[in-house]
Design an enzyme around this catalytic site. Structure first.
Site, PDB file in Angstrom:
ATOM      1  NE  ARG A 100     -45.599  35.665  85.676  1.00  0.00           N
ATOM      2  CZ  ARG A 100     -44.627  36.553  85.517  1.00  0.00           C
ATOM      3  NH1 ARG A 100     -43.541  36.227  84.849  1.00  0.00           N
ATOM      4  NH2 ARG A 100     -44.719  37.762  86.024  1.00  0.00           N
ATOM      5  CE  LYS A 116     -37.572  43.519  84.620  1.00  0.00           C
ATOM      6  NZ  LYS A 116     -38.891  42.962  84.291  1.00  0.00           N
ATOM      7  CG  ASN A 117     -40.814  45.019  87.053  1.00  0.00           C
ATOM      8  OD1 ASN A 117     -40.407  44.676  85.947  1.00  0.00           O
ATOM      9  ND2 ASN A 117     -40.889  44.188  88.081  1.00  0.00           N
ATOM     10  CG  ASP A 160     -39.829  40.375  91.028  1.00  0.00           C
ATOM     11  OD1 ASP A 160     -40.255  39.238  90.738  1.00  0.00           O
ATOM     12  OD2 ASP A 160     -40.166  41.404  90.419  1.00  0.00           O
ATOM     13  CB  CYS A 164     -42.756  32.562  82.631  1.00  0.00           C
ATOM     14  SG  CYS A 164     -43.129  32.597  84.349  1.00  0.00           S
ATOM     15  NE  ARG A 207     -36.790  38.972  80.028  1.00  0.00           N
ATOM     16  CZ  ARG A 207     -37.883  38.363  80.449  1.00  0.00           C
ATOM     17  NH1 ARG A 207     -37.867  37.069  80.679  1.00  0.00           N
ATOM     18  NH2 ARG A 207     -38.993  39.018  80.648  1.00  0.00           N
TER      19      ARG A 207
END
Ligand code: UD1
Length: 419
Positions: A121, A22-23, A304, A116, A396
């Site tokens: 952030r 995803k990133n 993460d 968030c 997500r």
């Protein structure tokens, strides 16, 4: 709102195919803004965040469609330079369009992403870097307004090797006039891959994967086709699933060297991990040993995977300390893990985890993508039933996680429409 109902205690066994990252996909999609044409990106999971970036490109005038896990983007009719609050507020990575819009149109209006679940952030490094390339930037009514006739190459030394800022500045610098040098650049695989993608479009970037990036600006870029890299965070999460369930699982379609930091810790924790070209196997038969972890920038241990490691250490034979240096407040999962019986004490940005022989099922609530993953892992290992609510977070970032877990023996079910 959907929830997961998990019955813990099953030993996970089997093979899982890891999805595309995803990133890595998100900045690639933003990079498509830089050229007029058709892009084809393979190995992109149809996650909520990817769809959000797709919607953003559509709002800007682009065409975006999925065909299985191949993403098609056409940017020929791209005409808008505004990223609205309604989309940016749902996904911070929307900020990735700022650099490309400014480079392409000489102007951009992008909503400030805000904070968030785990605190503020900031995007100061993105903005300061763009200013160093000649952009005029003001903040008006919650929006970043950036203008410049044409960006000019410049020297940027980042205070911190921010992934997002490096990506944004890279995408701005490729069309700037002259040479840009970015020092202290992020070295995450997602950024190295973005640089390769940009070079595939005709950019001139040297130092790919290193902390100093040298970019010779070009006048035009062209569209291209690329295969996305595997998701190292999804891979790390499933490796921890193997460890926490005393499992025996193999991950395919992954890049083992991207997972070195978590593999090293899993080995120290008593797991047997074997890697091949594009696969990783993990087996645990012995007790889990406590292993301290401090998050850091790549190739360090990723923030993460911090929440998932705390879940694992809740079942270790002893005390471990997990410190997050990237996000000091990213510990919303701790209180939820304690509802499952985990013994965790917080001291500033360190979780002190006293492992115990068992966790017990309970109702818990997820607060962000990785916190959700940690609660699912804990639920899989806990005795009895765990209900994880607010799982829209997990959608997500993890593609069909419950189907993947079920395929290796996890008892996990999605229940629609229940709190
Ligand atoms: C990316 C990842 C996210 C991961 C994070 C750290 C994506 C879409 N998201 O987020 O999953 O958790 O990297 O590996 O790829 N900072 C500033 N000023 C800035 C920018 C960042 O102070 O302008 C600080 C942040 O507050 C944080 C640190 O730098 O403490 C790292 O942030 P950064 O690397 O920018 O993370 P993201 O790119 O937002």
């Amino acid at each position: 709102m959907d929830k997961f109902v998990i019955k813990g205690g099953n030993r996970l066994k089997g093979t899982i195919r890891i999805s595309g990252a995803k990133n890595a996909a998100l900045p690639l999609m933003a990079a498509a803004i830089l050229a007029d044409g058709s892009f084809k990106i393979n190995n992109v999971p149809a996650l909520t965040d990817v769809r959000t970036m797709g919607k953003l490109l559509q709002i800007l005038g682009g065409e975006v469609s999925f065909e299985n896990d191949t993403l098609h983007i056409n940017t020929q009719k791209l005409s808008s330079f505004e990223a609205p609050y309604e989309l940016v507020k749902t996904m911070r990575a929307s900020i990735y369009v700022l650099g490309p819009l400014l480079a392409k149109f000489g102007k951009a209006r992008v909503s400030l992403p805000g904070g968030c679940a785990w605190g503020p952030r900031p995007v100061n490094l993105h903005l300061e870097g763009l200013k160093a390339l000649g952009a005029k930037i003001t903040l008006e009514e919650g929006y970043i307004i950036a203008n410049v006739p044409r960006l000019k190459g410049g020297k940027i030394a980042l205070d911190f090797p921010s992934v997002g800022a490096t990506g944004n500045l890279l995408m701005a610098a490729v069309l700037a006039k002259g040479e840009t040098v970015i020092k202290n650049a992020a070295r995450e695989p997602d950024i190295a891959f973005l640089a390769e993608f940009l070079n595939g479009m005709g950019a001139k970037i040297e130092g790919v994967g290193e902390s100093v990036l040298k970019i010779q600006g070009v006048d035009n870029l062209t569209s291209c086709s690329f295969n996305n890299i595997p998701d190292r965070i999804e891979a790390g999460t499933f490796l921890i699933a193997g460890a926490i369930s005393e499992g025996d699982i193999t991950l395919t379609n992954c890049q083992p060297n991207h997972c070195d930091s978590v593999i090293d810790r899993l080995t120290l924790a008593g797991c047997t991990v074997e890697t091949a070209n594009d696969s990783i196997s993990i087996r645990r038969e012995d007790d889990l040993q406590p292993v301290d972890v401090t998050t850091g920038v790549y190739p360090g241990y990723p923030t993460d995977l911090q929440a998932q490691w705390i879940a694992l250490m809740s079942l270790a034979k002893g005390v471990s300390r997990i410190t997050d240096h990237i996000y000091h407040d990213r510990f919303t999962h701790v209180a939820e893990l304690m509802r499952l019986g985990a013994d965790i004490r917080m001291k500033e940005n360190t979780a002190i985890v006293k492992g115990s022989a068992r966790l017990k099922g309970a109702q818990v609530m997820s607060t962000d993508i990785r916190a959700s993953a940690s609660l699912i892992l804990a639920g899989l290992a806990a005795e009895g039933r765990t209900d994880v609510s607010r799982i829209y977070h997990i959608d997500r970032g993890y593609y069909k996680i419950e189907e993947k877990l079920r395929s290796i023996g996890g008892d996990i079910e999605r229940r629609a429409g229940t709190l």
